[in-house]
Design a protein around this motif. Structure first.
Motif: not given
Length: 535
Positions: A455-457, A461-467, A513-519
């Motif tokens: 969900d964070i990614y 990254k605005n990639v709604p279909d990421a798996k 860094t920003r994504m890891l911070a949110e995680a």
């Protein structure tokens, strides 16, 4: 309704755009009083977005300056690993965190919070060698140029480590506290000997969630099992052959079990009644004939000390991505199959290569092929190291196996493959010692850890279909139950972690860094997310 993004929330910070660098990044500017209406997570995100990158770059530079090449000196004997440990100890103390060493500098652990560990962030502090002549500038003197940070370890794995430490410290400065303990776990033998980290993972309390930052995005939820297999044949005496046959006396390919060979060399002597000139012409003709069915074949033939030396050129790649390279052993075995050679151990092994390995990435000819049908794909099989030593010819084979077949069943398949090889060679080629069959590592792709990180990614990254994805390589994540990798490599970006002039873009470092911070905030600073299974 979705709350404002961190970017929008920056507008809520009074005079932020006009503030100088020091005042701009005072934690008080991101307090609940200053950012009225913003949640703690939004304030943390805004603080990291506005202020973390410069700190991450500087901390990464400090870490890179320690020449922590574990293959040159193990943790227990490396002054640079010891020095990096002292540096991290001082950093932890200065930032209100605990620090300890586990083993003989095998693992450094930085802890924030109290109680049972809820989140483990796993990294490695050692790096691969960096031959100075291959680099444009000294590899352990980091620098920024054209939007990229350069230096050995900036991507693998000291930049990600710096990102985690800075993200944690920004939360601490805001007065936030984790629910339980957050651990930053730094192993120091990932590029050489995993024993220290393996012992740590087996004996220390297990965090609820474990994230390694040593692979790629969106989320790496599975890693193939590692397999080592070895075939051997006695060199001689040669079986009955024509007197004009070429006599193979040496063969060599590959340097490491985990690397597809980029060159393969066969040394031949003329037969008892043959001449060197005829032997040279015979081998050159065989190369020409093979090129008609193998258009990409690159080979050269030369005379050396009264012998004919055939060298085939391919493309060396890591064995985990063997299908992206060109195994030089394939071409060598193809040319050799066109030659009349005395039937010694070298000739027998080359026949096995031609019959059971040539142009087959998946072990179909060996009867090994299988797939998990989804996340992990198909078995990869790579013959990688061919040598003559102590009167024997040996072939090292590296495989990366997916889930879908247990170790007992796969070992039985290897037994049958060895039987086939023996039959092909008239009993001359047999399995050697040292068989190792590792299991695949697979996380719960529907559990809270994977779904949270995906969900964070997707949003950043605005990639709604990421798996969730899998890799055929291995990171420390495989040592911890259900652990995953989250970065640092983005899809479509070249990975430079083991290459000369290793670098990472500042943009990627910032976003990571920003994504890891949110995680960190979601998994450790707020109540743990509940999976659908637990509802």
């Amino acid at each position: 309704m979705r709350l404002p993004t961190a970017t929008a929330l920056l507008c809520l910070v009074p005079s932020l755009a006009l503030a100088g660098a020091d005042s701009r990044c005072r934690a008080s500017r991101f307090s609940a009083q200053e950012m009225k209406g913003a949640s703690a997570q939004q304030r943390h995100a805004a603080y990291v977005q506005a202020c973390a990158l410069d700190e991450v770059v500087e901390l990464t530079k400090q870490l890179v300056r320690f020449k922590t090449v574990s293959s040159e000196a193990p943790p227990a004997k490396s002054p640079d690993i010891a020095a990096m440990g002292r540096f991290l100890q001082k950093w932890a103390k200065a930032h209100g965190m605990a620090y300890r060493v586990v083993g003989d500098n095998d693992v450094f652990e930085i802890a924030w919070g109290e109680g049972a560990p809820t989140l483990g962030l796993v990294f490695h502090g050692d790096v691969v060698p960096a031959p100075v002549h291959e680099w444009k500038r000294p590899p352990f003197e980091p620098y920024v140029q054209e939007g990229r940070l350069f230096g050995r370890g900036v991507e693998d794995d000291k930049g990600p480590l710096a990102s985690a430490l800075v993200a944690l410290d920004h939360a601490r400065r805001l007065g936030l506290k984790p629910q339980g303990k957050v651990l930053v776990i730094v192993g120091n033998g990932e590029e050489s000997d995993w024993n220290g980290m393996a012992k740590y993972a087996a004996t220390e309390p297990k965090p609820t969630h474990v994230i390694s930052v040593d692979s790629g995005y969106p989320v790496v939820a599975a890693q193939s099992g590692f397999v080592a297999w070895n075939l051997v044949a006695p060199m001689g005496p040669a079986l009955k052959s024509s007197k004009v046959a070429l006599r193979p006396v040496d063969v060599k390919a590959g340097e490491f079990l985990t690397q597809v060979p980029g060159t393969a060399t066969l040394k031949l002597l003329p037969g008892d009644e043959g001449s060197l000139s005829v032997a040279l012409e015979t081998v050159r003709s065989a190369v020409t004939e093979e090129q008609r069915v193998r258009p990409g074949l690159k080979a050269d033939v030369k005379e050396e000390g009264g012998a004919v030396v055939l060298t085939v050129h391919g493309k060396a790649v890591h064995a985990s991505i063997a299908d992206e390279g060109n195994n030089a052993l394939w071409g060598l075995s193809g040319v050799a199959a066109r030659l009349l050679m005395e039937d010694n151990g070298i000739a027998a092994m080359l026949r096995v290569l031609a019959t059971r390995f040539d142009r087959d990435h998946h072990g179909e000819k060996l009867g090994l092929v299988y797939s998990d049908g989804g996340l992990m794909g198909t078995l990869i099989v790579s013959p990688t190291v061919l040598r003559v030593a102590d009167g024997k010819v040996s072939l090292g084979v590296n495989m990366r196996r997916p889930q879908g077949k247990d170790a007992a069943a796969f070992n039985a398949s290897l037994d049958h493959a060895a039987e086939r090889v023996g039959q092909d060679s008239g009993g001359r080629v047999k399995e050697g010692g040292g068989r190792y069959v590792g299991d695949a590592h697979v996380a719960d792709t529907s559990g809270p850890l994977v779904t949270t990180l995906l969900d964070i990614y997707k949003r950043h990254k605005n990639v709604p279909d990421a798996k969730a994805t899998s890799v055929r390589g291995g990171t420390y994540a495989r040592l911890f139950p259900k652990a995953v990798d989250f970065g640092p490599g983005f899809p479509g970006e070249e990975y430079t972690g083991h290459a000369p002039d290793e670098s990472i873009s500042l943009e990627s470092l910032d976003l990571g860094t920003r994504m890891l911070a949110e995680a960190i905030h979601t998994l450790a600073l707020t109540p743990a997310p509940v999976s659908a299974k637990e509802k």
